[in-house]
Design a protein around this motif. Structure first.
Motif, PDB file in Angstrom:
ATOM      1  N   THR A  84       2.473 -10.026   4.426  1.00 48.60           N
ATOM      2  CA  THR A  84       2.290  -8.863   3.341  1.00 48.60           C
ATOM      3  C   THR A  84       0.792  -8.868   3.163  1.00 48.60           C
ATOM      4  OG1 THR A  84       2.206 -11.041   1.330  1.00 48.60           O
ATOM      5  CG2 THR A  84       4.447 -10.036   2.006  1.00 48.60           C
ATOM      6  N   ALA A  85       0.558  -7.825   2.592  1.00 48.50           N
ATOM      7  CA  ALA A  85      -0.757  -7.394   1.923  1.00 48.50           C
ATOM      8  C   ALA A  85      -0.863  -6.207   0.918  1.00 48.50           C
ATOM      9  CB  ALA A  85      -1.375  -6.397   3.361  1.00 48.50           C
ATOM     10  N   MET A  86      -1.554  -6.538   0.097  1.00 49.36           N
ATOM     11  CA  MET A  86      -1.559  -5.647  -1.192  1.00 49.36           C
ATOM     12  C   MET A  86      -2.355  -4.176  -0.857  1.00 49.36           C
ATOM     13  SD  MET A  86      -2.734  -6.262  -5.127  1.00 49.36           S
ATOM     14  CE  MET A  86      -4.595  -6.111  -5.008  1.00 49.36           C
ATOM     15  N   ILE A  87      -1.851  -3.266  -0.892  1.00 52.51           N
ATOM     16  CA  ILE A  87      -2.291  -1.855  -0.556  1.00 52.51           C
ATOM     17  C   ILE A  87      -3.064  -1.436  -1.681  1.00 52.51           C
ATOM     18  CG2 ILE A  87      -1.812   0.365   0.114  1.00 52.51           C
ATOM     19  CD1 ILE A  87      -1.017  -1.844   2.175  1.00 52.51           C
ATOM     20  N   MET A  88      -2.625  -1.567  -3.087  1.00 53.20           N
ATOM     21  CA  MET A  88      -3.405  -1.119  -4.143  1.00 53.20           C
ATOM     22  C   MET A  88      -2.732  -1.794  -5.229  1.00 53.20           C
ATOM     23  SD  MET A  88      -2.268   2.854  -4.615  1.00 53.20           S
ATOM     24  CE  MET A  88      -2.165   3.135  -6.330  1.00 53.20           C
ATOM     25  N   GLN A  89      -3.240  -1.701  -6.545  1.00 50.70           N
ATOM     26  CA  GLN A  89      -2.577  -2.703  -7.732  1.00 50.70           C
ATOM     27  C   GLN A  89      -1.384  -2.075  -7.994  1.00 50.70           C
ATOM     28  OE1 GLN A  89      -4.221  -4.670  -9.527  1.00 50.70           O
ATOM     29  NE2 GLN A  89      -2.374  -5.141 -10.592  1.00 50.70           N
ATOM     30  N   GLY A  90      -0.253  -3.280  -7.750  1.00 53.09           N
ATOM     31  CA  GLY A  90       0.838  -3.041  -7.861  1.00 53.09           C
ATOM     32  C   GLY A  90       1.777  -2.465  -6.604  1.00 53.09           C
ATOM     33  N   THR A  91       1.179  -2.430  -5.456  1.00 51.42           N
ATOM     34  CA  THR A  91       1.799  -1.972  -4.286  1.00 51.42           C
ATOM     35  C   THR A  91       1.572  -2.953  -3.080  1.00 51.42           C
ATOM     36  OG1 THR A  91       1.455   0.325  -4.952  1.00 51.42           O
ATOM     37  CG2 THR A  91       1.806   0.127  -2.659  1.00 51.42           C
ATOM     38  N   ALA A  92       2.404  -3.482  -2.477  1.00 51.12           N
ATOM     39  CA  ALA A  92       2.357  -4.011  -1.325  1.00 51.12           C
ATOM     40  C   ALA A  92       3.213  -3.646  -0.107  1.00 51.12           C
ATOM     41  CB  ALA A  92       3.033  -5.770  -1.851  1.00 51.12           C
ATOM     42  N   GLU A  93       2.645  -3.943   1.253  1.00 54.35           N
ATOM     43  CA  GLU A  93       3.234  -3.872   2.261  1.00 54.35           C
ATOM     44  C   GLU A  93       3.932  -5.235   2.690  1.00 54.35           C
ATOM     45  OE1 GLU A  93       2.305  -2.427   6.845  1.00 54.35           O
ATOM     46  OE2 GLU A  93       0.916  -3.688   5.843  1.00 54.35           O
ATOM     47  N   ILE A  94       5.043  -5.074   3.369  1.00 53.33           N
ATOM     48  CA  ILE A  94       5.783  -6.086   4.054  1.00 53.33           C
ATOM     49  C   ILE A  94       5.931  -5.746   5.422  1.00 53.33           C
ATOM     50  CG2 ILE A  94       7.970  -7.570   4.277  1.00 53.33           C
ATOM     51  CD1 ILE A  94       6.667  -8.008   1.510  1.00 53.33           C
ATOM     52  N   LEU A  95       5.420  -6.626   6.397  1.00 48.08           N
ATOM     53  CA  LEU A  95       5.153  -6.179   7.762  1.00 48.08           C
ATOM     54  C   LEU A  95       6.023  -7.447   8.538  1.00 48.08           C
ATOM     55  CD1 LEU A  95       4.186  -4.796  10.421  1.00 48.08           C
ATOM     56  CD2 LEU A  95       2.250  -6.501  10.224  1.00 48.08           C
ATOM     57  N   ALA A  96       6.889  -6.908   9.219  1.00 49.00           N
ATOM     58  CA  ALA A  96       7.783  -7.989  10.060  1.00 49.00           C
ATOM     59  C   ALA A  96       7.385  -7.670  11.656  1.00 49.00           C
ATOM     60  CB  ALA A  96       9.462  -7.778   9.962  1.00 49.00           C
ATOM     61  N   TYR A  97       6.926  -8.774  12.463  1.00 45.24           N
ATOM     62  CA  TYR A  97       6.649  -8.595  13.685  1.00 45.24           C
ATOM     63  C   TYR A  97       7.096  -9.728  14.585  1.00 45.24           C
ATOM     64  CZ  TYR A  97       2.714 -11.490  12.628  1.00 45.24           C
ATOM     65  OH  TYR A  97       2.205 -12.716  12.084  1.00 45.24           O
ATOM     66  N   GLY A  98       7.225  -9.426  15.775  1.00 46.91           N
ATOM     67  CA  GLY A  98       7.649 -10.380  16.939  1.00 46.91           C
ATOM     68  C   GLY A  98       7.443  -9.834  18.191  1.00 46.91           C
ATOM     69  N   THR A  99       7.985 -10.765  19.235  1.00 45.09           N
ATOM     70  CA  THR A  99       7.593 -10.151  20.647  1.00 45.09           C
ATOM     71  C   THR A  99       9.007  -9.760  21.062  1.00 45.09           C
ATOM     72  OG1 THR A  99       5.945 -12.037  20.910  1.00 45.09           O
ATOM     73  CG2 THR A  99       6.912 -11.258  22.864  1.00 45.09           C
ATOM     74  N   ALA A 100       9.031  -8.456  21.750  1.00 44.86           N
ATOM     75  CA  ALA A 100      10.226  -7.766  22.107  1.00 44.86           C
ATOM     76  C   ALA A 100      10.353  -8.389  23.733  1.00 44.86           C
ATOM     77  CB  ALA A 100      10.192  -6.367  22.000  1.00 44.86           C
ATOM     78  N   VAL A 101      11.452  -9.019  23.840  1.00 46.73           N
ATOM     79  CA  VAL A 101      11.687  -9.336  25.134  1.00 46.73           C
ATOM     80  C   VAL A 101      13.323  -8.910  25.855  1.00 46.73           C
ATOM     81  CG1 VAL A 101      10.707 -11.644  24.864  1.00 46.73           C
ATOM     82  CG2 VAL A 101      13.005 -11.282  24.338  1.00 46.73           C
ATOM     83  N   LYS A 102      13.324  -9.121  27.191  1.00 47.78           N
ATOM     84  CA  LYS A 102      14.435  -8.759  27.725  1.00 47.78           C
ATOM     85  C   LYS A 102      15.094 -10.239  28.473  1.00 47.78           C
ATOM     86  CE  LYS A 102      14.017  -3.868  29.161  1.00 47.78           C
ATOM     87  NZ  LYS A 102      14.044  -3.152  30.398  1.00 47.78           N
TER      88      LYS A 102
END
Length: 104
Positions: A84-102
């Motif tokens: 998570t990261a605060m973008i500005m007062q009262g606003t936050a980003e949630i980021l989900a990430y991982g390694t895509a595999v076959k």
């Protein structure tokens, strides 16, 4: 789509790493939720309005990450993480990430 927080999928063989899958959402608080949260802050306890907002944000980030992995042709996403990261007062980003595999 298989999601795993580990670097493997049990009983499956990873045959190719296709890239990083990511999905994010930016959410802002709203006045209605802030009023209720202010009351709860006075008496203590869980602030359900924010808990729900965070849960919805995580689910949206997972959905977008999964769609990104599908575009890459992946069968699974391993090492799934959130940040998570605060973008500005009262606003936050949630980021989900991982390694895509076959998988085999």
């Amino acid at each position: 789509m298989i999601l795993s927080t580990t670097d493997f999928v049990p009983n499956k063989e990873i045959i190719e790493i296709v890239g990083i899958a990511r999905g994010s959402t930016v959410r802002a608080r709203n006045v209605g939720r802030d009023i209720f949260a202010g009351f709860k802050n006075l008496v203590g306890g869980e602030i359900d309005e924010y808990t729900q907002l965070q849960a919805e944000s995580r689910e949206e980030a997972i959905f977008r990450m999964t769609k990104d992995a599908e575009k890459l042709g992946a069968d699974a996403i391993i090492n799934v993480r959130f940040t998570t990261a605060m973008i500005m007062q009262g606003t936050a980003e949630i980021l989900a990430y991982g390694t895509a595999v076959k998988l085999k």
